[in-house]
Design an enzyme around this catalytic site. Structure first.
Site, mmCIF file in Angstrom:
data_model
loop_
_atom_site.group_PDB
_atom_site.id
_atom_site.type_symbol
_atom_site.label_atom_id
_atom_site.label_comp_id
_atom_site.label_asym_id
_atom_site.label_seq_id
_atom_site.Cartn_x
_atom_site.Cartn_y
_atom_site.Cartn_z
ATOM 1 N N LYS A 71 0.855 -1.193 0.000
ATOM 2 C CA LYS A 71 0.000 0.000 0.000
ATOM 3 C C LYS A 71 0.879 1.226 0.000
ATOM 4 O O LYS A 71 1.878 1.277 0.719
ATOM 5 C CB LYS A 71 -0.837 -0.021 1.294
ATOM 6 N N LYS A 107 5.243 2.370 -2.893
ATOM 7 C CA LYS A 107 5.089 3.787 -3.265
ATOM 8 C C LYS A 107 5.255 3.899 -4.759
ATOM 9 O O LYS A 107 5.886 3.045 -5.400
ATOM 10 C CB LYS A 107 6.149 4.644 -2.567
ATOM 11 N N THR A 191 -5.513 12.343 7.136
ATOM 12 C CA THR A 191 -4.115 12.501 7.563
ATOM 13 C C THR A 191 -4.002 13.646 8.569
ATOM 14 O O THR A 191 -3.374 13.504 9.625
ATOM 15 C CB THR A 191 -3.213 12.739 6.342
ATOM 16 N N ASN A 222 -2.803 18.839 0.984
ATOM 17 C CA ASN A 222 -3.872 18.006 1.538
ATOM 18 C C ASN A 222 -3.668 17.743 3.028
ATOM 19 O O ASN A 222 -4.571 17.948 3.841
ATOM 20 C CB ASN A 222 -3.969 16.689 0.759
ATOM 21 N N SER A 360 -7.614 4.919 4.410
ATOM 22 C CA SER A 360 -7.490 4.215 3.126
ATOM 23 C C SER A 360 -7.849 2.736 3.315
ATOM 24 O O SER A 360 -8.511 2.135 2.467
ATOM 25 C CB SER A 360 -6.057 4.308 2.591
HETATM 26 P P1 NAD Z 1 0.232 18.100 -1.435
HETATM 27 O O1 NAD Z 1 0.798 18.045 -2.791
HETATM 28 O O2 NAD Z 1 -1.256 18.173 -1.277
HETATM 29 O O3 NAD Z 1 0.856 19.330 -0.628
HETATM 30 C C1 NAD Z 1 2.227 19.563 -0.463
HETATM 31 C C2 NAD Z 1 2.372 20.948 0.157
HETATM 32 O O4 NAD Z 1 3.732 21.176 0.479
HETATM 33 C C3 NAD Z 1 1.954 22.075 -0.789
HETATM 34 O O5 NAD Z 1 1.266 23.071 -0.043
HETATM 35 C C4 NAD Z 1 3.290 22.626 -1.278
HETATM 36 O O6 NAD Z 1 3.198 23.972 -1.692
HETATM 37 C C5 NAD Z 1 4.096 22.460 -0.006
HETATM 38 N N1 NAD Z 1 5.542 22.506 -0.192
HETATM 39 C C6 NAD Z 1 6.318 21.865 -1.099
HETATM 40 N N2 NAD Z 1 7.620 22.205 -0.928
HETATM 41 C C7 NAD Z 1 7.646 23.059 0.123
HETATM 42 C C8 NAD Z 1 8.679 23.759 0.797
HETATM 43 N N3 NAD Z 1 9.949 23.638 0.438
HETATM 44 N N4 NAD Z 1 8.335 24.567 1.834
HETATM 45 C C9 NAD Z 1 7.048 24.703 2.217
HETATM 46 N N5 NAD Z 1 6.037 24.058 1.629
HETATM 47 C C10 NAD Z 1 6.332 23.261 0.592
HETATM 48 O O7 NAD Z 1 0.799 16.828 -0.646
HETATM 49 P P2 NAD Z 1 0.259 16.152 0.667
HETATM 50 O O8 NAD Z 1 -0.606 15.024 0.269
HETATM 51 O O9 NAD Z 1 -0.268 17.189 1.610
HETATM 52 O O10 NAD Z 1 1.605 15.530 1.236
HETATM 53 C C11 NAD Z 1 2.519 16.277 2.041
HETATM 54 C C12 NAD Z 1 3.396 15.305 2.818
HETATM 55 O O11 NAD Z 1 2.549 14.493 3.640
HETATM 56 C C13 NAD Z 1 4.197 14.319 1.958
HETATM 57 O O12 NAD Z 1 5.400 14.016 2.606
HETATM 58 C C14 NAD Z 1 3.314 13.092 1.924
HETATM 59 O O13 NAD Z 1 4.044 11.928 1.635
HETATM 60 C C15 NAD Z 1 2.801 13.121 3.347
HETATM 61 N N6 NAD Z 1 1.584 12.355 3.559
HETATM 62 C C16 NAD Z 1 0.431 12.654 2.908
HETATM 63 C C17 NAD Z 1 -0.693 11.887 3.143
HETATM 64 C C18 NAD Z 1 -2.005 12.203 2.485
HETATM 65 O O14 NAD Z 1 -2.999 11.529 2.808
HETATM 66 N N7 NAD Z 1 -2.103 13.173 1.618
HETATM 67 C C19 NAD Z 1 -0.643 10.809 4.030
HETATM 68 C C20 NAD Z 1 0.545 10.537 4.703
HETATM 69 C C21 NAD Z 1 1.650 11.321 4.457
#
Ligand code: NAD
Length: 434
Positions: A71, A107, A191, A222, A360
């Site tokens: 997953k 992944k 999350t 997100n 999920s």
């Molecule tokens: P996303 O694409 O929705 O958002 C990423 C955010 O990070 C955006 O606002 C972007 O502008 C910002 N960003 C990127 N580079 C940056 C920087 N240098 N400084 C400040 N902000 C920056 O992605 P997401 O789904 O929110 O994922 C973010 C993190 O959370 C990732 O590491 C992802 O693996 C982890 N994560 C997400 C989920 C999920 O359900 N979406 C679950 C577990 C972990």
């Protein structure tokens, strides 16, 4: 992303030596956990709107499937590499086990800047990813989900492409889908909601009150934006927010809801997959650089963007009282060491951001049953699992006087190596012991 991306898996694996000191782990299991089980690579050829053809490198890495189908999300980002995808799949393996889900870890990623593509180009790219990896994914094989720069709309295209190839509906092949296409209520905010629950539990254990805590949040996607909104509603004082374009600060505190509405305005107007505005456009706030946000004097620093944000290069300048990792791997191993020496606790990713994969899993269960639950039912199950697993991790850390990450890893790795031992290790096969 930083240049040490090339050594991300090596850096992540270096933490295991510590874990093996606490757990009795057969050599067999160490070998198996030392590298991914399968790495799939493809070159995705996509016709652009102007008639040209572009080729995008893409990966699906399945790290370990001892405890169940693998997953993990799919990331669209210009810095995606095989090493990064493999590392993220390793963390997914540990995370699923740390919260006792019947999943292994995987992944996916495409090396692309998705914001330079039109909506139709993005749809073609998303569908071509599924065509390339169709035969290695499936509800009992490997189940993708959203990650950085992918969302429910993209998951909807992907699940449709899979159904077209299979000539049948298979909603359980992908999670994080839109509600009308078999998604689960509560997945989008899971999350952030899970991270807040874990922070609340930790704050209570420290005998602190949310209203007394100043919080800075890196990343407003997100994961970060739902956390920000829910934490604000729960009384935490959000003083700084950032996205990839910059950061904002307000001593009196920020209300994330109007900032999010503003950021999403272009998306709502144009029906876009991504929004064009930044948190920096919010009125009446003080601009800040992204790096400065990491060094603010706050009670809690929440990292919700990308990996390797706190490393041995900047960890000595962190002034936060504690760190919450909503992103995967935002603190490097070197960064961890410095923070540990400075007594700055880190609530680790594999517990803090596990709410996403927990819901999920609930989405996958609903898809396979063909029946759907209310928001309350989903929330109740999320809260119950996270409370049990986060508490177990906090208790272990306290009991053994070890960092929270070490405790979370012991919890996850322990379950994986137990499952491996049940398949028989050297001791069993040479007749010495089980
Ligand atoms: P996303 O694409 O929705 O958002 C990423 C955010 O990070 C955006 O606002 C972007 O502008 C910002 N960003 C990127 N580079 C940056 C920087 N240098 N400084 C400040 N902000 C920056 O992605 P997401 O789904 O929110 O994922 C973010 C993190 O959370 C990732 O590491 C992802 O693996 C982890 N994560 C997400 C989920 C999920 O359900 N979406 C679950 C577990 C972990």
């Amino acid at each position: 992303m930083s240049s040490n991306t090339h050594h991300l898996l090596e850096d992540a694996q270096s933490r295991m030596a510590d874990i093996y000191e606490w757990l009795e782990v057969a050599d067999d299991s160490r070998h198996r956990l030392g590298q991914p089980k399968r790495i799939h690579q493809a070159s995705l050829s996509v016709r652009m709107d102007d008639g040209s053809l572009r080729v995008f490198p893409a990966w699906r890495v399945q790290y370990d499937d001892t405890r169940g189908p693998t997953k993990g999300g799919i990331r669209f980002h210009p810095d995606v590499t095989e090493d990064e995808v493999a590392t993220l799949s390793f963390w997914m393996t540990l995370k699923c086990a740390a919260v006792d889900l019947p999943f292994g870890g995987a992944k996916g990623g495409i090396c692309v800047d998705p914001k330079t593509l039109s909506r139709m180009e993005l749809e073609r790219l998303s569908r071509s990813y599924i065509r390339a990896f169709h035969d290695v994914i499936g509800p009992e094989r490997d189940i993708p989900a959203p990650d950085v720069n992918t969302n429910a709309i993209i998951m909807g295209w992907m699940v449709d492409e899979y159904a077209q190839i299979e000539r049948r509906h298979v909603p359980g092949v992908i999670t994080g889908k839109p509600l009308g296409l078999g998604g689960s209520i509560g997945r989008e905010q899971a999350t952030g909601a899970g991270a807040l629950q874990v922070l609340d539990m930790w704050v209570k254990r420290q005998h602190q009150e949310p209203g007394d805590l100043r919080v800075a949040i890196q990343g407003f996607g997100n994961a970060g934006q739902h956390f920000a909104r829910l934490a604000h509603d729960a009384g935490y004082n959000i003083v700084a927010l950032s996205d990839s374009q910059g950061a904002i600060y307000s001593e009196e505190g920020l209300d994330p809801a109007p900032i999010l509405r503003h950021k999403n305005r272009t998306r709502e107007l144009k029906g876009m997959v991504y929004c064009d505005d930044s948190v920096c456009d919010a009125a009446q706030t003080q601009p800040l650089s992204g790096d400065d946000l990491l060094e603010l004097d706050v009670d809690v620093l929440v990292l919700a963007a990308l990996e390797n944000q706190i490393t041995d290069a900047n960890a000595d300048r962190v002034r936060a009282g504690a760190i919450v990792e909503i992103a995967n791997g935002p603190v490097s191993t070197g960064g961890d060491r410095v923070l540990q020496d400075r007594n700055i606790p880190v609530i680790p990713d594999i517990i803090a951001n596990a709410g996403g994969v927990i819901v999920s899993h609930l989405e996958w269960v609903q898809n396979r049953m063909g029946d759907y639950w209310s928001g309350e039912a989903v929330e109740k199950q999320l809260r119950r699992r996270l409370e049990r697993e986060a508490n177990a991790c906090f208790n272990l850390a306290e009991e053994k006087a070890i960092p929270l990450r070490t405790a979370a890893y012991i919890q996850g790795v322990g379950r994986i190596v137990d499952a491996m031992a049940q398949q028989g290790t050297q001791g069993y096969f040479n007749g010495h012991h089980g």
